[in-house]
Design an enzyme around this catalytic site. Sequence first.
Site, PDB file in Angstrom:
ATOM      1  N   ARG A  36     -18.193  -1.310  -1.372  1.00 53.44           N
ATOM      2  CA  ARG A  36     -17.398  -0.144  -0.972  1.00 53.44           C
ATOM      3  C   ARG A  36     -18.184   0.681   0.046  1.00 53.44           C
ATOM      4  NH1 ARG A  36     -17.810   3.868  -4.065  1.00 53.44           N
ATOM      5  NH2 ARG A  36     -17.466   2.786  -6.039  1.00 53.44           N
TER       6      ARG A  36
ATOM      7  N   TYR B   6       4.442  10.084  13.988  1.00 54.17           N
ATOM      8  CA  TYR B   6       4.821   9.109  12.971  1.00 54.17           C
ATOM      9  C   TYR B   6       5.235   9.830  11.681  1.00 54.17           C
ATOM     10  CZ  TYR B   6       4.273   5.543   9.378  1.00 54.17           C
ATOM     11  OH  TYR B   6       4.478   4.722   8.298  1.00 54.17           O
TER      12      TYR B   6
HETATM   13  O1  P1T Z   1       0.798   1.974   8.563  1.00 50.96           O
HETATM   14  P1  P1T Z   1      -0.597   2.457   8.683  1.00 50.96           P
HETATM   15  O2  P1T Z   1      -1.589   1.407   9.090  1.00 50.96           O
HETATM   16  O3  P1T Z   1      -1.047   3.253   7.489  1.00 50.96           O
HETATM   17  O4  P1T Z   1      -0.618   3.472   9.939  1.00 50.96           O
HETATM   18  C1  P1T Z   1       0.058   4.680   9.973  1.00 50.96           C
HETATM   19  C2  P1T Z   1       0.345   5.089  11.393  1.00 50.96           C
HETATM   20  C3  P1T Z   1      -0.478   5.994  12.009  1.00 50.96           C
HETATM   21  N1  P1T Z   1      -0.259   6.400  13.280  1.00 50.96           N
HETATM   22  C4  P1T Z   1       0.773   5.915  13.982  1.00 50.96           C
HETATM   23  C5  P1T Z   1       0.991   6.395  15.390  1.00 50.96           C
HETATM   24  C6  P1T Z   1       1.633   4.973  13.429  1.00 50.96           C
HETATM   25  O5  P1T Z   1       2.640   4.514  14.182  1.00 50.96           O
HETATM   26  C7  P1T Z   1       1.424   4.544  12.087  1.00 50.96           C
HETATM   27  C8  P1T Z   1       2.321   3.567  11.416  1.00 50.96           C
HETATM   28  N2  P1T Z   1       3.542   3.347  12.078  1.00 50.96           N
HETATM   29  C9  P1T Z   1       4.498   2.470  11.710  1.00 50.96           C
HETATM   30  C10 P1T Z   1       4.441   1.709  10.615  1.00 50.96           C
HETATM   31  C11 P1T Z   1       5.659   2.393  12.620  1.00 50.96           C
HETATM   32  O6  P1T Z   1       6.442   1.429  12.567  1.00 50.96           O
HETATM   33  O7  P1T Z   1       5.795   3.306  13.440  1.00 50.96           O
END
Ligand code: P1T
Length: 395
Positions: free
Chosen positions: A46, A98
């Site tokens: 970890r 997002y």
């Molecule tokens: O899904 P994750 O790896 O936890 O990431 C989150 C995230 C953070 N920042 C941006 C700009 C993102 O677009 C996302 C995740 N977005 C999608 C899953 C999507 O389809 O827009």
Amino acid sequence: MKFATKAIHAGQEPDPSTGAIMTPIYQTSTYVQTGIGEHKGYEYARSGNPTRTALESCLAELENGKYGLSFASGLAAENAVLSLLNPGDHIVSCDDLYGGTYRLFERIVGRYNITTDYVQVGDTAGYAKAIRPNTKMIWLETPTNPLLRLADIQAVAQIAHQHNILLVVDNTFATPYFQQPLELGADIVVHSTTKYINGHSDLIGGAVILNDEQVYEKIKFHQNAAGAVPGPFDVWLTLRGIKTLAVRMRQHQQNALAIARFLSEHPRVESVYYPGLASHPDYVLAKQQMSGSGGMVSFQFKGTIDDVDTVVRRFKVFSFAESLGGVESLVCHPASMTHGSIPKEIREARGVNDTLLRVSVGIEDAEDLIADLDQALTQDIFTGYTAQKELASKP
Ligand code: P1T
């Protein structure tokens, strides 16, 4: 070294024990120690893993930063950055972002009395106005998800630093290939490596890159103490994906520009959002702070939500799915998918309505992609609104 060379070599020396050219997957939970406090730099997986170290060094070099940290998801990376804040602190963010980031601000850190205000993304003066005595962080996403608007990173960095505030930039859409926020004055870059960085839609991951040692130590502490670390196989896949980041991004962009132009002319399309089109409100800023406009295109469909449902069922090459940045093309309906966690009134006020579609343009042949979009958009079987009518009304 130039970007494409770093993408292949940074942080990756041949394995010292065998000479293996590819970084091994250190699939282990612990490391044998010779005596009390005596080990080879790794104690427990970890806290550290050599495959992860290679990825973190590589990402730091690609963003021209000193330190990189990787996480189990983009949201875990964001949460680790937000752990720098204390109850009573305030965040200023942009109004298009997002949906999961909005949810993290409102429903996770918000519960600890950390509040967020949202500024229209391109309103540079608005960020200054929103700052309060307890503001500790400005958080930008640029280009934004899903409307592809831009914030002026350099100008907002100046404002942040005048007030001794950290500027965080989510660089997921642009990637370091097209935009390097630390070079423009940002303090922290976050990524969902799930997207272009890995590029093959086969894992979830996140990253944080920065220059300040003290801030790095705090986020690294959180990485270990809260424990949202990525597994060694995912880390290894990400390293492999990064090797082709430069060539992939060039192709994503070439295809996206062709698609944005095609959509701009299409009778079923109301408006197109792509920073590489001269008609985009942030076209000039995009030319200044980015070296390319990326692979994401959004557009307003002319019709009802039922028509949109008809369209998304018709695709043959595109797939209807959340996420982005993979080699294959995806279409997403932000209102019901990626931005469904934002209350409808707020979402719609920001321009994310029921007929907005977002396209993650892959690296297939652009002609096939355009033909697929064309057949899905133009077949004349819409409810209450037919392509025939629309075409007939055109001179
Ligand atoms: O899904 P994750 O790896 O936890 O990431 C989150 C995230 C953070 N920042 C941006 C700009 C993102 O677009 C996302 C995740 N977005 C999608 C899953 C999507 O389809 O827009």
